[in-house]
Motif scaffolding. Structure first.
Motif, PDB file in Angstrom:
ATOM      1  N   TRP A 224       0.820  -1.211   0.000  1.00  0.00           N
ATOM      2  CA  TRP A 224       0.000   0.000   0.000  1.00  0.00           C
ATOM      3  C   TRP A 224       0.858   1.267   0.000  1.00  0.00           C
ATOM      4  O   TRP A 224       0.573   2.220  -0.719  1.00  0.00           O
ATOM      5  CB  TRP A 224      -0.938   0.006   1.198  1.00  0.00           C
ATOM      6  CG  TRP A 224      -1.848   1.188   1.229  1.00  0.00           C
ATOM      7  CD1 TRP A 224      -1.781   2.278   2.051  1.00  0.00           C
ATOM      8  CD2 TRP A 224      -2.957   1.417   0.351  1.00  0.00           C
ATOM      9  NE1 TRP A 224      -2.768   3.167   1.749  1.00  0.00           N
ATOM     10  CE2 TRP A 224      -3.517   2.673   0.720  1.00  0.00           C
ATOM     11  CE3 TRP A 224      -3.524   0.704  -0.682  1.00  0.00           C
ATOM     12  CZ2 TRP A 224      -4.623   3.207   0.066  1.00  0.00           C
ATOM     13  CZ3 TRP A 224      -4.630   1.237  -1.338  1.00  0.00           C
ATOM     14  CH2 TRP A 224      -5.170   2.462  -0.959  1.00  0.00           C
ATOM     15  N   GLN A 228       0.296   1.383  -3.660  1.00  0.00           N
ATOM     16  CA  GLN A 228      -1.155   1.404  -3.490  1.00  0.00           C
ATOM     17  C   GLN A 228      -1.850   0.466  -4.478  1.00  0.00           C
ATOM     18  O   GLN A 228      -2.960   0.716  -4.929  1.00  0.00           O
ATOM     19  CB  GLN A 228      -1.701   2.827  -3.623  1.00  0.00           C
ATOM     20  CG  GLN A 228      -1.224   3.756  -2.530  1.00  0.00           C
ATOM     21  CD  GLN A 228      -1.927   5.101  -2.538  1.00  0.00           C
ATOM     22  OE1 GLN A 228      -2.706   5.403  -3.435  1.00  0.00           O
ATOM     23  NE2 GLN A 228      -1.655   5.909  -1.536  1.00  0.00           N
ATOM     24  N   ARG A 233      -3.962  -1.545 -11.346  1.00  0.00           N
ATOM     25  CA  ARG A 233      -4.187  -2.503 -10.256  1.00  0.00           C
ATOM     26  C   ARG A 233      -3.208  -3.677 -10.377  1.00  0.00           C
ATOM     27  O   ARG A 233      -3.480  -4.764  -9.870  1.00  0.00           O
ATOM     28  CB  ARG A 233      -5.634  -2.997 -10.295  1.00  0.00           C
ATOM     29  CG  ARG A 233      -6.666  -1.890 -10.241  1.00  0.00           C
ATOM     30  CD  ARG A 233      -8.080  -2.426 -10.199  1.00  0.00           C
ATOM     31  NE  ARG A 233      -8.367  -3.117  -8.949  1.00  0.00           N
ATOM     32  CZ  ARG A 233      -9.576  -3.590  -8.637  1.00  0.00           C
ATOM     33  NH1 ARG A 233     -10.586  -3.448  -9.478  1.00  0.00           N
ATOM     34  NH2 ARG A 233      -9.766  -4.213  -7.488  1.00  0.00           N
ATOM     35  N   GLU A 236      -1.712  -5.286  -6.946  1.00  0.00           N
ATOM     36  CA  GLU A 236      -2.614  -5.562  -5.831  1.00  0.00           C
ATOM     37  C   GLU A 236      -2.464  -6.997  -5.334  1.00  0.00           C
ATOM     38  O   GLU A 236      -2.262  -7.922  -6.121  1.00  0.00           O
ATOM     39  CB  GLU A 236      -4.070  -5.343  -6.238  1.00  0.00           C
ATOM     40  CG  GLU A 236      -4.494  -3.898  -6.313  1.00  0.00           C
ATOM     41  CD  GLU A 236      -5.997  -3.743  -6.540  1.00  0.00           C
ATOM     42  OE1 GLU A 236      -6.730  -4.740  -6.350  1.00  0.00           O
ATOM     43  OE2 GLU A 236      -6.423  -2.641  -6.906  1.00  0.00           O
ATOM     44  N   THR A 241      -6.751  -5.338  -2.326  1.00  0.00           N
ATOM     45  CA  THR A 241      -8.052  -5.265  -2.998  1.00  0.00           C
ATOM     46  C   THR A 241      -9.166  -5.085  -1.978  1.00  0.00           C
ATOM     47  O   THR A 241     -10.078  -4.266  -2.167  1.00  0.00           O
ATOM     48  CB  THR A 241      -8.292  -6.540  -3.821  1.00  0.00           C
ATOM     49  OG1 THR A 241      -7.267  -6.669  -4.799  1.00  0.00           O
ATOM     50  CG2 THR A 241      -9.641  -6.484  -4.519  1.00  0.00           C
ATOM     51  N   LYS A 244      -9.045  -1.417  -0.628  1.00  0.00           N
ATOM     52  CA  LYS A 244      -9.461  -0.410  -1.597  1.00  0.00           C
ATOM     53  C   LYS A 244     -10.962  -0.445  -1.824  1.00  0.00           C
ATOM     54  O   LYS A 244     -11.621   0.599  -1.902  1.00  0.00           O
ATOM     55  CB  LYS A 244      -8.714  -0.613  -2.919  1.00  0.00           C
ATOM     56  CG  LYS A 244      -7.233  -0.293  -2.835  1.00  0.00           C
ATOM     57  CD  LYS A 244      -6.531  -0.541  -4.145  1.00  0.00           C
ATOM     58  CE  LYS A 244      -6.902   0.497  -5.184  1.00  0.00           C
ATOM     59  NZ  LYS A 244      -6.081   0.352  -6.404  1.00  0.00           N
ATOM     60  N   GLU A 245     -11.511  -1.642  -1.973  1.00  0.00           N
ATOM     61  CA  GLU A 245     -12.948  -1.746  -2.227  1.00  0.00           C
ATOM     62  C   GLU A 245     -13.758  -1.311  -1.010  1.00  0.00           C
ATOM     63  O   GLU A 245     -14.824  -0.712  -1.155  1.00  0.00           O
ATOM     64  CB  GLU A 245     -13.319  -3.182  -2.615  1.00  0.00           C
ATOM     65  CG  GLU A 245     -12.692  -3.664  -3.912  1.00  0.00           C
ATOM     66  CD  GLU A 245     -13.221  -2.912  -5.118  1.00  0.00           C
ATOM     67  OE1 GLU A 245     -14.263  -2.223  -5.007  1.00  0.00           O
ATOM     68  OE2 GLU A 245     -12.577  -2.998  -6.187  1.00  0.00           O
ATOM     69  N   VAL A 248     -11.758   2.730   0.386  1.00  0.00           N
ATOM     70  CA  VAL A 248     -11.537   3.769  -0.626  1.00  0.00           C
ATOM     71  C   VAL A 248     -12.785   3.947  -1.479  1.00  0.00           C
ATOM     72  O   VAL A 248     -13.264   5.066  -1.673  1.00  0.00           O
ATOM     73  CB  VAL A 248     -10.317   3.423  -1.509  1.00  0.00           C
ATOM     74  CG1 VAL A 248     -10.132   4.478  -2.589  1.00  0.00           C
ATOM     75  CG2 VAL A 248      -9.055   3.326  -0.656  1.00  0.00           C
TER      76      VAL A 248
END
Length: 279
Positions: A224, A228, A233, A236, A241, A244-245, A248
């Protein structure tokens, strides 16, 4: 003779620990599993969607990238931090002042993953120190899968010390008699390690590999801070994942589905590994 008082109240002794585990581990997982079956943005009440989040997850091309990168982390962790930790422990164990030789390997473990990533960020950037010293023009963190490999090397730099320490503890616990008997029979070097030391280290190795397996499946902080999950992506992992989902994109239902998948994968991998070790 068993005390009747102890027998009568034996469940009460473990009740506080059981309640603590239930509140801190089981209850959050049950809530996450429930959210994975809903559409929830953190504001409106969750709405039931059944397995739609999992269908969306398995149809997402980014999932394959996350799984691929996670597998790279798992396999790389088995080879690099664990393998090199064993090598450093064995080579420094019989040396005079070997503890001092291990100190440089231990120091990076004092840093958190985020702090470690901040230290290496200017090193691995496109105009960073690594390109300057090597005389190359390589985007270490921009292209896949070399960005995952680069971060894995950073992870190795941190984890090498603790694995070395664990293996040194294992070496110290080995009885001296088998080693001395093997040396009297002419075993030395690789033969001594392969046929005597390594079999006696197998129980501890199972523990070290198991810890490394779980840690690699949950890799988050280094990835991250350094990328990030990007560019795009392409770096990741499943943990990134999930973050972020959930935090974020504020898709708490979908993020919970990723969390459930990660939990199942981690639990299944740990079960299969431990079952194999028991056999």
């Amino acid at each position: 003779m068993r005390s009747p008082v102890l027998g009568r109240f034996r469940h009460g002794y473990v009740a506080p620990a059981a309640v603590l585990v239930a509140v801190l581990l089981y209850a959050p997982f049950v809530w996450t599993a429930y959210l994975s079956l809903t559409r929830y943005d953190g504001l409106e009440p969750p709405s039931w969607v059944g397995l739609d989040n999992f269908g969306k997850l398995f149809a997402d091309p980014a999932l394959l990238t996350s799984v691929r990168n996670t597998l790279i982390w798992v396999l790389g962790t088995m080879v690099l931090p664990v393998g090199l930790g064993l090598l450093v422990a064995v080579l420094s164990y019989d040396l005079k002042g070997g503890a001092w030789y291990r100190v440089p390997f231990m120091l990076p473990y004092a840093l958190s993953g985020a702090g470690l990533a901040m230290v290496w960020s200017p090193v691995l950037s496109h105009d960073g120190i690594a390109n300057l010293l090597l005389g190359v023009d390589t985007a270490f963190l921009q292209e896949a899968p070399q960005n995952t490999v680069a971060m894995l090397l950073v992870w190795t730099w941190q984890q090498l010390g603790v694995n070395t320490l664990l293996f040194v503890v294992g070496l110290q616990s080995i009885p001296k008699e088998p080693i001395e008997a093997a040396r009297l029979d002419g075993a030395a070097g690789w033969r001594l390690f392969r046929h005597v030391i390594w079999p006696l280290l197998r129980p501890l190795t199972a523990v070290v590999v198991g810890l490394a397996l779980v840690a690699s499946l949950k890799t988050f902080d280094i990835v991250w801070v350094l990328t990030q999950g990007g560019p795009g992506r392409n770096s990741e992992t499943l943990a990134v994942t999930m973050y972020k989902e959930t935090f974020v994109a504020s898709q708490y239902g979908y993020g919970s589905a990723v969390a459930v998948l990660l939990t199942v994968v981690t639990g299944l991998a740990s079960y299969l590994y431990l079952r194999r070790q028991v056999r």
